[in-house]
Write an enzyme that holds these catalytic residues in place. Structure first.
Site, short mmCIF file in Angstrom:
data_model
loop_
_atom_site.label_atom_id
_atom_site.label_comp_id
_atom_site.label_asym_id
_atom_site.label_seq_id
_atom_site.Cartn_x
_atom_site.Cartn_y
_atom_site.Cartn_z
N ARG A 1 -1.11 35.27 -3.44
CA ARG A 1 -0.76 33.85 -3.63
C ARG A 1 -0.95 33.44 -5.08
NH1 ARG A 1 -1.88 31.19 1.90
NH2 ARG A 1 -3.16 32.77 2.88
N TYR B 1 -12.36 -13.10 -10.72
CA TYR B 1 -12.31 -12.98 -9.26
C TYR B 1 -10.93 -12.55 -8.79
CZ TYR B 1 -9.83 -17.47 -9.16
OH TYR B 1 -8.91 -18.47 -9.35
N HIS C 1 8.23 -13.82 3.34
CA HIS C 1 7.55 -14.91 4.01
C HIS C 1 6.78 -14.40 5.23
CE1 HIS C 1 7.28 -18.31 6.89
NE2 HIS C 1 6.96 -18.98 5.79
N GLY D 1 3.92 24.35 -3.36
CA GLY D 1 5.24 24.86 -2.96
C GLY D 1 6.15 25.29 -4.09
N LYS E 1 -7.28 27.46 -6.90
CA LYS E 1 -7.55 28.14 -5.65
C LYS E 1 -8.58 29.24 -5.84
CE LYS E 1 -4.10 28.67 -2.87
NZ LYS E 1 -2.70 29.15 -2.83
N ARG F 1 -12.11 21.75 3.91
CA ARG F 1 -11.69 20.60 3.09
C ARG F 1 -12.37 19.36 3.61
NH1 ARG F 1 -5.55 20.79 5.59
NH2 ARG F 1 -6.26 20.40 7.70
N SER G 1 -4.89 -18.46 -12.85
CA SER G 1 -4.87 -17.63 -11.65
C SER G 1 -3.52 -16.92 -11.64
CB SER G 1 -5.04 -18.49 -10.41
OG SER G 1 -4.98 -17.67 -9.27
N GLY H 1 -0.42 -15.42 -10.37
CA GLY H 1 0.42 -15.39 -9.17
C GLY H 1 1.31 -14.16 -9.30
N THR H 2 0.75 -13.03 -8.90
CA THR H 2 1.45 -11.78 -9.20
C THR H 2 2.70 -11.57 -8.35
OG1 THR H 2 -0.25 -10.74 -7.86
CG2 THR H 2 -0.44 -10.52 -10.24
N ASN H 3 2.85 -12.33 -7.26
CA ASN H 3 4.12 -12.21 -6.52
C ASN H 3 5.27 -12.67 -7.42
OD1 ASN H 3 2.52 -11.62 -4.40
ND2 ASN H 3 2.96 -13.48 -3.22
N ASP H 4 5.16 -13.90 -7.89
CA ASP H 4 6.23 -14.42 -8.72
C ASP H 4 6.30 -13.68 -10.05
OD1 ASP H 4 8.03 -16.56 -7.85
OD2 ASP H 4 6.19 -17.52 -7.21
N CYS I 1 -4.34 -14.53 -7.42
CA CYS I 1 -4.20 -15.02 -6.05
C CYS I 1 -2.91 -14.56 -5.43
CB CYS I 1 -4.31 -16.54 -6.00
SG CYS I 1 -2.97 -17.37 -6.88
N MET J 1 5.57 27.72 -6.45
CA MET J 1 5.58 29.15 -6.77
C MET J 1 5.53 29.98 -5.49
SD MET J 1 3.28 29.28 -10.23
CE MET J 1 1.88 28.47 -9.51
N ARG K 1 -2.40 -23.38 -0.29
CA ARG K 1 -0.99 -23.79 -0.47
C ARG K 1 -0.78 -25.09 0.27
NH1 ARG K 1 -0.38 -17.59 0.73
NH2 ARG K 1 -2.04 -18.36 2.07
N ARG L 1 -3.53 -25.72 -4.85
CA ARG L 1 -2.30 -25.70 -5.65
C ARG L 1 -1.45 -26.90 -5.27
NH1 ARG L 1 1.68 -20.69 -4.78
NH2 ARG L 1 2.04 -21.77 -2.82
#
Lengths: 933, 933
Positions: free
Chosen positions: B98, B902, B458, B107, B28, B342, B815, B817-820, B882, B109, B564, B661
């Site tokens: 301050r 990619y 889903h 918050g 500050k 800011r 590729s 499949g980061t969900n699974d 993907c 101090m 899919r 796929r």
């Protein structure tokens, strides 16, 4: 090539090849040569070395004259030794021509038998054996083999000839053809060859031999052999040797015979020559069971010289191989030949007895004795077995999920199991799958049979824990629970019908089959003592109740590696309390969160807003009151149950660590099933039942629906429960430490190890540890006593394994939950994998069922990484395994390799794990497993 | 200490501290000093350096005289600059005190405002401001703050006094108290201090300042500050600086005032000074909304000097910060002060416009412009938004699962959605959760609202793919599908009632709320062009049908990363065919296995055994015939559908790769629900329906039961289906390559990449690849054309990631499949995690929802490992992602870091991914993101 030797008469090698013996002679040739050197009378012959194979390919199939002369010399030597000549018209020498590479490639390359027969010598053989049919049968087989292997005629053509002949003769069995028929067949076979390939079947025996030798060399590069080598990493450059060996016949008259012998009794292990023989017979006759063989003792009267020689061979074989041998012998006109010897198969109890005896006889060391017993064989010593001498028909075969045999009346519900067993009847519980509701029924049964689920399904895991027989995933069994029956094909088994299951083989048998009780001798204890002296890995047991703990101690467990606290929740008097707790937990916590949120808003509020919030807060607090009271009340009721369980466990395991896992399974496992409630509700509505009845069913369904999960295995379970409902963890910690302190005050040594399940992120562990440590310290302070305890975690979520460094900074021990770790690493639900895993293993997509033996590359790779990272972060991290793999020998060996401190398994597998651990240590130390040639 | 400078007047530093400025002055203090140096008229003051804090602790709270003299000199300088004296009876200088450490600890101090007031100076303030109430309100707040922070009196005591006074006066709001009341309160507060602490409230302003300074130093070590530092890894040894700053008042009469300004329009981005002000007012008055502020333009008439000064400041601020600024200003008796500035918040479209304009104005480079737009902000340019200027009440809040706002009638089934929309009505589909059955209803709806499921449920995934608004996992919404309504607390929404959902915020609103249409300008395309020039990562789209592919191309996708194929199976005319295929597939294959087993037994058999087997074989073949014919027939029917889909996709993506796929989801997703069938069957039986009706229902249930899985996510799906039912893979491969060849013959460039899902073991991949390659080669040969194609795999099972070296030897691309992969690495079911994951994130067990942003340490660690191992085994391995993460900026940055080729995401996220990829590249190149002080 002048200096090099290419052909070796059996026994002639005498160590000159040193370590290279198998490179040069191949595995089979090396064995024959060594046996001959050791003084066993094997049928003589010679080995054409692998170098000749390479020469064959280099010279494009035309071997040099010099070599051929060497081969010729060896063949003449063989003729001299046997006193017969190849192709002789009166007494022909017959030989076998077999491949034999450095590494065994079973069935991949070609073999030719009865070589040396031709139109003339076949008559000589007939005369010598006095059996024309035998001679022509041998000849037609030889022509067939030579025709297809050497000349490349399609096998089917020969088969068609045979079929056509049988049809013409109006017979269905080959054995119904007589000598004349077979003679005719030989003629037709030779015609086939002429027609197909435009060549004559060679009558010259030397020519036959050369062609057979070259065919074997060519078979080194046939496509299936090439594929096999690729699969097994065998270099293509090795080449194969060729073994040419005299054929001997046990059916050459009254002074000929054949038999099999064991140097000790393979059933009991007793040190006594054991075997069977038939005079004037071929080996096939013994196997075919047409004539009944006689005990080998009787040969002493028949041919005392030969018997003496055999007894001598028994001694020699054991002296040489230092193990019990199973050998085949043939007596040809009074002369004894050992055709084959190999390490004899034996029962588990025989294995133990033989190992102990041989050690005492000075044949082998204790270490070698330990390596002689396959750990799985111990199962036979611990469980009832089917008497395999009886005849019975196997109805279906499932997974051998928990060893031992059991017979009883088929029942289809856990309650029926309890009722029937109360009436003193033995029962087998048959279910599609079991679930925690069925525990009481499983206890009441002799064995469990399920149609779905794999080796780590609920039924399998619980049965193994109880030491009960179980056949799981037997998909041929179609269970109809409603009609209390199951069918296999056209067979229907109703409630009360007797069945037998064999959890060691997976067999399901109609009716009752006699079984053999297990016997455990004093020698067994001595043997296990040797194992304990050797092993580095500790062995603990998975046990949930004091009785199991006692069983585990009796089997030598050095602590409990996994106590599943939730298994205690299913007892009759507890389940309603547990259900009450679950039903209200979520409601209580949701209301509590609302209260907290309002309270924190209130802090910042003022004026009208403040008033409004105050009103809302008091309403929310009112809504929270009842469910919270019920929830906490239920926990208070459960506390004494849990505490007394733990007192019992600690007592049984005094002085040993007891690892207690906090609540793990998804809560809906404790509740009625959703789909059943839906059906019940639909029926109540259809029947226009009283509305209060409908409403209460609806309310129940709503709560069950709230807890319903699509994939419970990946849902709200493990420490996720303890984080959502910290009061449950707190209650369990209180029960553990109150029990521990109570005993500690009495001067008993208790070592609790509290284990947090399903941690994936270190923060989860930290939150749960805080509760456990706080309760532990408070409780010890209250009891004014100090208890040594640890707080650690299961490593069963891949992320935990990956981030083991972070977790080990907080956790004092790791225990690999390899069931879940396998599920998540492969993405295989153990409950559903039955749909495809058996096919995977059968068709070779996977080499092993990863729920049985740890998958070393994948799951094992994660485990190894986890141990390394964990120990880097905390030097004294204690590491064990408590999945179902913990009692499986290959996995135990792997656990030893990667440096775990202990394995934990079901009580009945503790001896297996102890022996496996000893073997792992011995292997590491380089103790030779057995003499292999 | 003689040489060292301990106190710095704002602006006095002038670069002398160099890089150390924040170490010495704190964040500050450094900012205030730099602003002053840059010529902004901030209220003056001085910073006591962090070294004094350390000195304070070293000297045990007694600061040396020499230091105190330095501080005194700076205070006098401040008094001189302000023309007021601290504690002055007539015109007191008030200051704020301050904390300000090197790293922000919001918050943690203490802060004290209005310091300098005492019984005398308060009257001076009252006189100067002409507002007695204001003066005494400031005084009572100061006493309260000083009392609690410096003297340690409990806050509650002051609160009680206030409450008691309000009650006595019969008022509820603080604002209802008058100056007299507040004066009384000051007296009571001072009494409280006396009573509690036995000391007098200090009247001496210098004494107040010293005590406040020391209190701030002490607050560096209060427990929450220590905890915060531990959590955030901030060293305890840094210490805090203290900022003493003159307080200015905008309510000192007609020449005073206050306001906020933006250097450009934050809604549109227009380059024009924009803001609001109030004369004779404090900042709170603007915020509280009691008086209506006036547009800043009007200040030009009111106080032209000040307005000119402000306009000048706007220029200076942008020149200095090179970004749009949002600043607060106060005019005290004609003198302008900038209180705070800011980086200004702005809408997505403003962000793009400002970035482009500033680049054109030469303020920033293209690279900097690219870094100025938060990628997520682009969503606003692409989706309809709620008009936030309207008033509305939020009924509930769920997960912001798919951006954009939508209004419509609530409907509760997919069929109802279709019906209502056919009648021309807009609908919002409300479900507990959606499943593939609902696709047609989702298409027909404006938006989707679900009560369960997370960011990758889903509903969320499909909605994002369709570019439809979706609020998911809104647990406050209790859906009653049967009664076609939902409730939130006491509010019930029936079918047809209008609701609005905001998928960008997660808000659910009763009624229709006006929305703003998205606008995409030409400048946007230009801006995206800059991004494309910079980025290394390619961006593809997940698209299943030609329409989506076209959409994706329009958004700049460079190919399809995930098609899919099964999404095509749900179309009305196809589903029955798919169901027929599934129903008979298992039966056909089971019969086929039986036939094969019998055939192989038959090969070895002879005689009676052979006859028996022949009979069995012909029976089994007969059993196989019908189901096999139906199964294969259904596949033949599906082939043309699939082929025409692929033709459409290839056309839209001509010249770009299209990753297709093979079949992935568990088959029972295509079948009726098990529990519903159970209810239907129970009711049929109850109603004594005709037995053929019952039997056919039973048969259907039996088939559905056979396919039922406990954990479908870990069950028979992905390549496990293709291995069990190779005919399905074969049909799909045929459809792909027939489509590709057809277009290739027409001279079009098509680049199919066939992707095998859920591979865990290299053998699985090999088996599937064999089929694909065989079909590809056959089809190309038949069409006499060559198509470039690749065969690769998803990496979505942890084991695949672990064994990436083995797999890369066989696969041409990976590729992720980061969900699974996230599901299995964490052991979180994405459908069930809604039960605990929000709490995990809220309570800080997890920092992020790993289904939204990739978990860098766990899942990301596996991914990084996989890329390394994969590329080691195959140098030119193509690697992409993907999963749903592929369009999330933090994840895209991570993908760039670990060297992927990619990312692929839903079409509407393609622009976001393009920008994120560019930013990742710029960050890697070290381009400065923005000017921070």
């Amino acid at each position: 090539m002048s200096e090099q030797k290419y052909v070796f008469f059996f026994g002639e090698e005498k160590g000159t090849l040193g370590e290279r013996i198998k490179d040069v002679l191949g595995g089979k040739g090396a064995g024959l040569s060594q046996m001959m050197s050791a003084g066993f009378s094997v049928p003589p012959g010679f080995t054409i070395s692998t170098d000749v194979c390479l020469l064959f390919y280099r010279s494009k199939g035309k071997l040099p004259e010099e070599y051929l002369r060497e081969e010729q010399r060896q063949l003449e030597k063989l003729e001299k030794v046997m006193g017969k000549k190849l192709g002789d018209e009166n007494d022909p020498l017959l030989v076998s021509v077999r491949s034999g590479a450095k590494f065994s490639m079973p069935g991949m390359m070609d073999t030719i038998l009865n070589l040396g027969l031709n139109d003339a010598s076949v008559a000589g053989l007939a005369a010598r054996t006095g059996n024309e049919r035998l001679a022509y049968d041998a000849f037609r087989r030889f022509i067939q083999m030579f025709g297809s292997v050497v000349l490349g005629v399609g096998k089917a053509l020969f088969e068609e000839e045979l079929l056509e002949l049988k049809e013409r003769k109006g017979v269905s069995q080959d054995t119904e053809l007589d000598a004349k028929d077979l003679k005719e067949l030989c003629t037709r076979f030779k015609e086939q060859i002429r027609r197909e390939k435009g060549v004559e079947f060679p009558q010259d025996a030397r020519e036959q031999l050369a062609a057979a030798r070259d065919a074997v060399f060519r078979s080194w590069n046939n496509p299936r052999a090439v594929f096999y080598r690729k699969q097994h990493g065998i270099p293509d450059s090795l080449g194969t040797a060729v073994n040419v060996q005299a054929m001997v016949f046990g059916n050459m008259g009254a002074t000929s015979g054949t038999g099999v012998g064991f140097t000790r009794n393979p059933s009991t292990g007793e040190r006594k020559f054991y075997g069977e023989f038939l005079m004037n017979a071929q080996g096939e006759d013994v196997v075919a069971g047409i004539r009944t063989p006689r005990p080998v003792d009787e040969l002493a009267g028949e041919m005392p010289e030969v018997y003496r020689e055999l007894s001598d061979i028994v001694q020699k074989l054991e002296q040489y191989y230092k193990d019990m041998q199973d050998f085949e012998f043939t007596i040809q006109e009074g002369r004894l030949y050992i055709l084959q010897t190999r390490t004899g198969k034996r029962t588990g109890s025989a294995a133990v007895k033989i190992a102990i005896d041989m050690q005492k006889e000075g044949l082998i060391s204790k270490d070698e004795a330990l390596l002689r017993v396959p750990p799985e064989a111990l199962d036979q010593l611990l469980h009832r077995q089917i008497d395999r001498r009886q005849k019975f028909e196997v109805l279906a075969r499932g997974l051998a999920a928990s060893p031992g045999a059991a017979s009883g009346a088929a029942v289809f519900t856990a309650d029926a199991a309890v009722e029937w067993s109360r009436e003193g009847k033995s029962v087998i519980l048959v279910r599609n799958e079991t679930n925690p509701d069925d525990i009481h029924g499983m206890h009441a049964s002799e064995g469990i049979l399920t149609s779905t689920g794999g080796m780590t399904s609920h039924a399998a895991v619980v049965a193994r824990g109880m030491g009960k027989s179980c056949v799981a995933g037997c998909s041929a069994v179609k269970v109809n629970e409603k009609e209390r029956s199951f069918t296999v094909g056209k067979t229907t088994v109703k409630e009360g019908d007797l069945i037998t299951i064999d959890g060691s083989s997976g067999d399901v048998i109609l009716g009752e089959v006699p079984t053999v009780e297990p016997k455990v001798s004093g020698e067994f204890a001595e043997f296990m003592g040797w194992a304990d002296e050797v092993r580095r890995l500790k062995v603990r047991a998975n046990a949930d109740v004091p009785a199991d703990a006692a069983q585990a101690r009796a089997f030598g467990a050095e602590g409990i590696g996994l106590c599943r606290t939730e298994h205690m929740f299913f007892a009759e008097e507890r389940l309603p309390v547990v259900q009450r707790m679950i039903m209200y937990a979520a409601e209580a916590k949701a209301a509590e969160r609302e209260v907290q949120a309002l309270a924190s808003q209130l802090e910042k509020a003022s004026g009208k807003e403040k008033e409004r919030l105050e009103k809302q807060l008091s309403e929310a607090a009112e809504r929270m009151r009842e469910p919270m009271a019920i929830y906490k009340g239920a926990l208070e009721e459960l506390l004494p149950f849990q505490r007394s369980d733990f007192v019992g466990l600690f007592k049984e395991m005094e002085g040993f660590p007891v690892t207690i896992r906090t609540l793990d399974p998804p809560l809906h496992e404790f509740l009625p099933r959703r789909e059943e409630l839906m059906v019940e509700l639909a029926l109540l509505e259809e029947r226009k039942a009283p509305s209060d009845e409908i409403e209460s069913k609806k309310a129940l369904l709503r709560r069950v629906n709230d807890l319903h999960e699509f994939n419970p295995m990946l849902g709200h379970r493990g420490c996720r429960l303890g984080i959502a409902f910290p009061e449950i963890t707190e209650m369990q910690a209180r029960a553990i430490f109150e029990a521990a302190c109570q005993l500690a005050v009495e001067g008993k040594r208790v070592i609790p190890e509290v284990m947090i399940p399903l941690v994936g992120h270190v923060n989860e562990f930290v939150r749960q540890k805080e509760i456990v440590v706080r309760v532990a310290e408070e409780t010890m302070a209250r009891h004014k006593v100090k208890v040594d305890y640890l707080v650690g975690t299961m490593i069963e979520v891949p992320r935990a394994a990956i981030t083991s460094d972070e977790i080990a900074r907080e956790a004092q021990f790791f225990s690999f939950g390899t069931n879940d770790l396998t599920q998540m690493t492969f993405g295989f639900s153990r409950d559903d994998a039955g749909k495809f895993l058996p096919d995977y293993v059968e068709s070779g997509v996977l080499e092993i069922d990863p729920f049985v033996t740890i998958d070393k590359k994948g799951v094992g790779g994660l485990t190894r990484w986890s141990v390394e990272k964990g120990r880097q972060a905390r030097k004294d991290l204690k590491v064990g395994i408590c999945g179902e793999h913990g009692g499986e020998p290959v996995t135990v060996n792997f656990c030893h390799e990667i440096g775990l401190d202990y394995v934990s398994c079901s009580p009945f597998r503790v001896p297996i794990a102890r022996l496996s651990a000893a073997q792992a240590q011995l292997r590491e130390a380089g103790v030779r497993e057995s003499l292999t040639v």
